[in-house]
Design an enzyme around this catalytic site. Structure first.
Site, PDB file in Angstrom:
ATOM      1  N   GLU A  82       0.902  -1.281   0.099  1.00  0.00           N
ATOM      2  CA  GLU A  82       0.108  -0.068   0.080  1.00  0.00           C
ATOM      3  C   GLU A  82       0.999   1.237  -0.030  1.00  0.00           C
ATOM      4  O   GLU A  82       1.738   1.425   1.041  1.00  0.00           O
ATOM      5  CB  GLU A  82      -0.876   0.029   1.241  1.00  0.00           C
ATOM      6  N   LYS A 269      -6.487  -0.945  12.121  1.00  0.00           N
ATOM      7  CA  LYS A 269      -5.904  -1.473  10.757  1.00  0.00           C
ATOM      8  C   LYS A 269      -4.678  -0.619  10.332  1.00  0.00           C
ATOM      9  O   LYS A 269      -3.616  -1.138  10.021  1.00  0.00           O
ATOM     10  CB  LYS A 269      -7.097  -1.263   9.752  1.00  0.00           C
ATOM     11  N   ASP A 285       5.137 -14.101  11.583  1.00  0.00           N
ATOM     12  CA  ASP A 285       3.913 -14.875  11.399  1.00  0.00           C
ATOM     13  C   ASP A 285       2.980 -13.550  11.478  1.00  0.00           C
ATOM     14  O   ASP A 285       2.433 -13.243  12.926  1.00  0.00           O
ATOM     15  CB  ASP A 285       3.596 -15.663  12.254  1.00  0.00           C
ATOM     16  N   HIS A 383      -2.457  10.223  -0.489  1.00  0.00           N
ATOM     17  CA  HIS A 383      -2.777   8.862  -0.695  1.00  0.00           C
ATOM     18  C   HIS A 383      -2.987   8.570  -2.266  1.00  0.00           C
ATOM     19  O   HIS A 383      -2.160   7.984  -3.011  1.00  0.00           O
ATOM     20  CB  HIS A 383      -4.194   8.256  -0.223  1.00  0.00           C
TER      21      HIS A 383
HETATM   22  P1  NAD Z   1      10.948 -22.817  16.244  1.00  0.00           P
HETATM   23  O1  NAD Z   1      10.499 -24.118  16.770  1.00  0.00           O
HETATM   24  O2  NAD Z   1      11.333 -23.157  14.594  1.00  0.00           O
HETATM   25  O3  NAD Z   1      11.939 -22.238  17.026  1.00  0.00           O
HETATM   26  C1  NAD Z   1      11.946 -22.106  18.450  1.00  0.00           C
HETATM   27  C2  NAD Z   1      13.032 -23.224  18.986  1.00  0.00           C
HETATM   28  O4  NAD Z   1      14.323 -22.613  18.747  1.00  0.00           O
HETATM   29  C3  NAD Z   1      12.844 -23.187  20.535  1.00  0.00           C
HETATM   30  O5  NAD Z   1      11.864 -23.893  20.968  1.00  0.00           O
HETATM   31  C4  NAD Z   1      14.454 -23.420  20.945  1.00  0.00           C
HETATM   32  O6  NAD Z   1      14.507 -24.968  21.067  1.00  0.00           O
HETATM   33  C5  NAD Z   1      15.159 -23.035  19.833  1.00  0.00           C
HETATM   34  N1  NAD Z   1      15.998 -21.706  20.194  1.00  0.00           N
HETATM   35  C6  NAD Z   1      17.193 -21.606  19.908  1.00  0.00           C
HETATM   36  N2  NAD Z   1      17.866 -20.613  20.327  1.00  0.00           N
HETATM   37  C7  NAD Z   1      16.664 -19.874  20.967  1.00  0.00           C
HETATM   38  C8  NAD Z   1      16.589 -18.573  21.568  1.00  0.00           C
HETATM   39  N3  NAD Z   1      17.580 -17.805  21.739  1.00  0.00           N
HETATM   40  N4  NAD Z   1      15.387 -18.292  22.171  1.00  0.00           N
HETATM   41  C9  NAD Z   1      14.220 -19.336  22.053  1.00  0.00           C
HETATM   42  N5  NAD Z   1      14.511 -20.160  21.343  1.00  0.00           N
HETATM   43  C10 NAD Z   1      15.564 -20.676  20.695  1.00  0.00           C
HETATM   44  O7  NAD Z   1       9.709 -21.858  16.168  1.00  0.00           O
HETATM   45  P2  NAD Z   1       8.838 -21.333  17.042  1.00  0.00           P
HETATM   46  O8  NAD Z   1       9.153 -19.633  17.389  1.00  0.00           O
HETATM   47  O9  NAD Z   1       8.338 -21.966  18.193  1.00  0.00           O
HETATM   48  O10 NAD Z   1       7.495 -21.310  16.258  1.00  0.00           O
HETATM   49  C11 NAD Z   1       7.335 -20.154  15.194  1.00  0.00           C
HETATM   50  C12 NAD Z   1       6.438 -20.825  13.967  1.00  0.00           C
HETATM   51  O11 NAD Z   1       5.329 -21.511  14.279  1.00  0.00           O
HETATM   52  C13 NAD Z   1       5.920 -19.856  13.075  1.00  0.00           C
HETATM   53  O12 NAD Z   1       6.622 -20.216  11.982  1.00  0.00           O
HETATM   54  C14 NAD Z   1       4.553 -19.885  13.133  1.00  0.00           C
HETATM   55  O13 NAD Z   1       4.060 -19.465  11.801  1.00  0.00           O
HETATM   56  C15 NAD Z   1       4.136 -21.296  13.399  1.00  0.00           C
HETATM   57  N6  NAD Z   1       2.794 -21.459  13.964  1.00  0.00           N
HETATM   58  C16 NAD Z   1       2.001 -20.584  14.573  1.00  0.00           C
HETATM   59  C17 NAD Z   1       0.931 -20.929  15.132  1.00  0.00           C
HETATM   60  C18 NAD Z   1      -0.007 -19.895  15.985  1.00  0.00           C
HETATM   61  O14 NAD Z   1       0.517 -18.779  15.785  1.00  0.00           O
HETATM   62  N7  NAD Z   1      -1.269 -20.336  16.254  1.00  0.00           N
HETATM   63  C19 NAD Z   1       0.585 -22.282  15.283  1.00  0.00           C
HETATM   64  C20 NAD Z   1       1.355 -23.300  14.854  1.00  0.00           C
HETATM   65  C21 NAD Z   1       2.787 -22.772  14.288  1.00  0.00           C
END
Ligand code: NAD
Length: 430
Positions: A82, A269, A285, A383
């Site tokens: 946008e 928004k 996300d 705009h």
């Molecule tokens: P992920 O599991 O890929 O990464 C997180 C992991 O990284 C941690 O569990 C840990 O083991 C590791 N890690 C390493 N260094 C770290 C640090 N400094 N801090 C924290 N963790 C560290 O990702 P995530 O963040 O658990 O999940 C994000 C993904 O899940 C996104 O792609 C999202 O779109 C998706 N998702 C979202 C939903 C929702 O929002 N409702 C539902 C399902 C999946």
């Protein structure tokens, strides 16, 4: 009509997929060639990120300037389709900068995982049993993610309550997890699945849903800034409005949003215009952010604005925002999307909390800019100036013709494709 039940689409290579879609939709060679332009993200990377890939959808990545947050300067990458958003954020950040910039703070990165328990005979007893054994449950959850625990995160607390529904009483368990620099969904979901069996045992119920909540009430970010009356007056030369008057107009606009759901929705928004653009640029996300922000906006029983405005003692405008921002620097698409990786480097943020503070500040800047425009000259002027360029392109203008055609349409206050085509023809004749 061709059928959409293509078997094994995911097993086919890019060319075969393209040919199937070409045949289905009647695409011509030129259109298929547009899809073949993969840009910074190769087919291999894209195809690992999601399923059935045939192309990448590209967005412009702009840089918002002028941001000073907690005394630090940032160039903020924003990916959005946008017009006006990047310009508006930069302009508002420039005004805030004159009074010291944004002061932002984030609460610890605590996410909530939910476990739904059904068929619990004695909900009160179940709640008590789960609470009594919370240390054991937390320990079990942490076994699922030793890496997170190593970084100082992990499951921290359990909250349990009974929930009355049309399908009977349920028991709902919240697992509070410090996810450090992750967005946290995978981490929390894994923990919820890991502890579900133990919770069933303790509650004598059946664990059904085990999933993160995007309403991250414990992971909120606040940002505030002062917009000086003189700076507002000088930055937006609009009629004869004095700074004090601009502030009064903005306050009227804010109180409209604070008290009216129709306005609050659009107000928010506008905030998300900024938050999402940074989120998309940095591979976050954004659906999770949207869901969280809007649920948070209605947390007190009435959907309202995520921002607040008032005058300070000197009569300058004090602006504040608070919203949940669940973003990560590890996991998700942050490390897989090549442009997101560079965007994070441009931003220079070292923690997910710092990224969230930048995003909240951009949301606040965006809101101030929108309210200022709406409450004075209206947003269409700015705009349409930018929109005119899009219309010029649609009419076939190229290179320098785009600005020339757009400028003429703005001057004539007639921004239409047909008029753009006429102007283009006149230009070409010259
Ligand atoms: P992920 O599991 O890929 O990464 C997180 C992991 O990284 C941690 O569990 C840990 O083991 C590791 N890690 C390493 N260094 C770290 C640090 N400094 N801090 C924290 N963790 C560290 O990702 P995530 O963040 O658990 O999940 C994000 C993904 O899940 C996104 O792609 C999202 O779109 C998706 N998702 C979202 C939903 C929702 O929002 N409702 C539902 C399902 C999946």
């Amino acid at each position: 009509m061709p059928a959409s039940d293509v078997s094994g689409f995911y097993k086919k290579g890019i060319e075969e997929r393209l040919q199937i879609v070409k045949g289905f939709a009647g695409l011509n060679d030129e259109e298929v060639n547009e899809l073949r332009k993969f840009g910074a993200m190769s087919f291999d990377v894209a195809d690992r990120m999601i399923e059935n890939v045939i192309a990448t959808q590209q967005l412009p990545l702009g840089i918002a300037t002028n941001f000073k947050i907690n005394g630090r300067d940032y160039l903020v990458p924003m990916a959005v389709e946008e017009p006006s958003i990047v310009a508006a954020a930069s302009k508002a950040a420039g005004i805030a900068r004159l009074s010291g910039g944004f002061k932002a703070e984030a609460s610890p990165p605590i996410m909530i995982g939910q476990i739904q328990l059904l068929n619990v005979k004695d909900p009160e007893k179940a709640v008590a049993a789960i609470e009594k054994n919370s240390r054991t449950i937390i320990g079990l959850a942490n076994e699922a993610d030793p890496v997170l625990v190593k970084f100082g995160g992990g499951a921290k607390k359990i909250e349990t309550r009974a929930l009355d529904t049309e399908r009977g009483k349920m028991v709902i368990v919240h697992l509070l997890v410090d996810v450090r620099d992750a967005m946290g969904a995978n981490a929390v979901n894994t923990m919820c699945e890991k502890i579900a069996g133990k919770i069933e045992e303790l509650s004598k119920g059946e664990a059904r849903l085990r999933i993160i909540s995007n309403l991250a009430v414990y992971r909120t970010v606040k940002s505030r800034a002062v917009f000086g009356k003189k700076a507002l007056e000088e930055s937006f030369k609009q009629g004869n409005l004095k700074g004090e008057e601009i502030i009064e107009h903005i306050l009227d606009a804010y109180h409209f949003a604070a008290n009216d759901v129709f306005r609050a929705c659009t107000n928010n928004k506008g905030i998300m215009n900024g938050v999402d653009a940074v989120a998309i640029a940095t591979g976050q996300d954004f659906r999770a952010l949207e869901a969280g922000a809007h649920a948070f906006a209605s947390l007190k029983g009435k959907y309202t604005a995520l921002t607040r405005y008032r005058k300070d003692r000197e009569g300058n405008l004090l602006a504040e925002i608070e919203l949940p921002i669940a973003v990560g620097l590890v996991g998700g698409a942050v490390k897989t999307s090549p442009v997101a990786r560079v965007a994070v480097k441009i931003l220079g943020v070292k923690t997910a909390s710092e990224l969230a503070q930048v995003m909240a500040s951009v949301g606040l800047a965006q809101n101030l800019a929108a309210l200022r425009a709406l409450a004075t000259e209206g947003i269409q002027k700015g705009h349409m100036r930018l929109h005119a360029k899009n219309i010029a392109v649609m009419a076939g203008a190229k290179g320098k013709e785009i600005d020339a055609v757009a400028a003429k349409m703005v001057e004539e206050k007639n921004i239409m494709v047909d008029r753009a085509k006429e102007i283009l023809l006149e230009l070409k004749k010259k």
